[in-house]
Enzyme design. Structure first.
Site, PDB file in Angstrom:
ATOM      1  N   GLU A 173     -27.558  21.141  79.109  1.00 47.61           N
ATOM      2  CA  GLU A 173     -28.561  22.010  79.745  1.00 47.61           C
ATOM      3  C   GLU A 173     -29.007  23.160  78.852  1.00 47.61           C
ATOM      4  OE1 GLU A 173     -27.277  23.206  83.652  1.00 47.61           O
ATOM      5  OE2 GLU A 173     -27.332  21.163  84.428  1.00 47.61           O
ATOM      6  N   GLU A 292     -25.780  14.309  85.715  1.00 44.27           N
ATOM      7  CA  GLU A 292     -25.382  15.219  86.790  1.00 44.27           C
ATOM      8  C   GLU A 292     -26.314  14.990  87.970  1.00 44.27           C
ATOM      9  OE1 GLU A 292     -24.614  19.393  86.210  1.00 44.27           O
ATOM     10  OE2 GLU A 292     -24.010  19.084  84.113  1.00 44.27           O
TER      11      GLU A 292
END
Length: 503
Positions: A173, A292
């Site tokens: 991320e 995720e």
């Protein structure tokens, strides 16, 4: 009463149901590791501190691959802290989750756990506070047979044979301002390309995942993917995608349609990747690692972080999932399967305690959350070739996603066994009759119909005291007549319909 129709034909194949679609995620966050998969001194722990009850549930869940050690945690992690004698390992501040990391559980412990659980390890390297050299060092330590400083250090630390990790994430991320070492797309893309190129010099057999957007709502979504892939396309095998769906606002109609958003997310990432491929004249189609995803009452996170100081392994976002949440998770799995031609890896976050299908109490039992069941049954029965389904369905209105179908489906056909499994979600508040046409698969007979229904008590949860409140139940097995049958899908339900070939 409104009805739906579904025709299934094996000629309309999407692609194989990759076992890596049934992945999970273990991060050094909250009690996922400490008190989750690892708890020395627990009555059910083995001599290495691994909780055997959690291992058993992990195997029952059908997990195929596990991403480790993060997550946000990896962007400040020094992998060397987690190897060598446990008594010599340093205690560190973890900036991601405002905790103290003891490093009692590290790389060797994770690889031992992964072997016991029967899962493939998926390692992430720190490209937040570290860079190319540290990624190379970890890869050499993990995968090189011996004869170098780092590979011999691994052997000295008790692992004579290489770990042989095949799947690696190039950070996590990095588009997020919350990330330690947050970077622009150009900064990250160049660093990821350099790391990828060098890592494949050490081990050309590995597969690499570049960081895509943290979610579809990021202001840089799509432009981030385009820029990163312009740097990395020729060096990586996957681009990542992450998403969570928050039911906190009470908008049940919209949360039940969350898969509509995931479906669009996947299609947009695929379109962006294919655009870069066209610009750079690549013939190889890049795949997505959706590493995720889950339902998450995300609005509770900041309160969890604000109410405490620096502590070890606090209880963090240990959401109690409802029956409705389980139906949503089942629908998200349907969506991942429907994109089996372009989604090659998927990891539900996380495995234990932290927004997880498995919950534990320190010193006490482990139990299955509601969301455990759709994952376990999908992992068990989604074997073979994913078939394209185009159901005819009633529709309903949502605030977030507009007009959406009540019914969502996917089918998987196992040519070796002859079995066909249809996964179907009824998002509506009343029972839905479904007419199935299987004449394209002659000789079929119905085997079973299992349903996890939330219509009677949408807020029901599984707890330590009552761990089986929400479980799938057997329904009346439909009867096929001339390749057709009718089934009733309960209100707000996730369903598994199985058929076998008598020929």
């Amino acid at each position: 009463m409104r009805t739906a129709q579904l025709t299934i034909d094996p000629a309309f194949a999407i692609g194989p149901a990759d076992r890596r679609l049934f992945g999970s995620f273990v991060e050094h966050m909250g009690r996922c590791v400490y008190g989750g998969i690892y708890e020395p001194g627990h009555p059910n722990a083995d001599a290495r501190g691994l909780r055997r009850d959690v291992l058993e549930l992990t195997r029952e869940l059908g997990v195929s691959v596990v991403r480790y050690p993060g997550g946000n945690f990896v962007s400040g992690y020094r992998w060397e802290d987690g190897v060598g004698p446990a008594g010599d390992r340093p205690r560190r501040l973890d900036l991601a989750w405002k905790t103290i990391e003891t490093n009692a559980f590290g790389l060797h412990e994770f690889m031992t756990w992964a072997g016991e659980a029967g899962v493939e390890p998926m390692m992430a390297v720190n490209l937040g506070t570290r860079g190319v050299q540290e990624a190379l060092d970890l890869l050499e330590y993990a995968n090189h047979p011996g004869g170098t400083h780092l590979s011999d250090l691994r052997r000295k630390n008790g692992a004579e044979e290489p770990f042989g990790v095949r799947l690696w994430c190039l950070g996590n991320e990095m588009d997020g301002p919350w990330q330690v070492g947050h970077k622009t797309a150009d900064e990250y893309g160049r660093l990821a390309a350099e790391a990828a190129r060098a890592m494949k010099m050490i081990d050309p057999s590995i597969s690499l995942v570049a960081c895509g957007s943290s979610n579809r709502r990021m202001p840089t979504f799509a432009s981030w993917e385009a820029t990163v892939l312009e740097h990395t396309y020729e060096h990586v095998d996957y681009i990542s995608a992450h998403t969570y769906y928050d039911p906190s606002d009470g908008d049940r109609a919209s949360i039940l349609a969350s898969a509509v958003d995931m479906d669009n997310f996947i299609s947009e990432v695929v379109a962006t990747a294919d655009h870069v491929a066209a610009k750079q004249r690549h013939t190889r189609k890049l795949k997505i690692s959706f590493d995720e995803w889950n339902v998450w009452y995300e609005s509770r996170l900041q309160a969890d972080l604000d109410r405490r100081g620096w502590v070890e392994a606090p209880a963090l976002i240990e959401d109690d999932f409802t029956a409705v949440d389980a139906v949503v998770v089942g629908d998200l799995l349907i969506t991942l399967l429907r994109h089996a031609d372009r989604v090659g890896v998927a990891c539900q976050a996380q495995l234990a305690n932290v927004i997880a299908p498995i919950r534990t109490r320190n010193g006490g039992p482990a139990w299955r959350q509601t969301i455990f069941h759709p994952f376990a049954l999908t992992a068990r029965y989604a074997r073979g070739t994913v078939l394209r389904t185009e159901p005819v369905s009633p529709r309903y209105e949502t605030k977030k996603y507009g007009d959406v179908p009540v019914l969502d489906t996917v089918a998987v056909h196992d040519e070796e066994t002859g079995e066909l499994t249809v996964f179907a979600v009824n998002r509506g508040g009343e029972d839905l009759p479904l007419d199935l046409d299987l004449r394209g698969l002659p000789g079929m007979s119905a085997l079973s119909h299992v349903s996890l229904a939330a219509g009677d008590d949408p807020e029901a949860t599984n707890t330590e005291a009552e761990p089986d409140t929400v479980t799938p139940r057997e329904m009346n097995t439909p009867t096929l007549d001339g390749g057709r049958c009718s089934v009733r899908l309960p209100a707000v339900s996730w369903n598994v319909l199985r058929f076998g070939n008598r020929l």
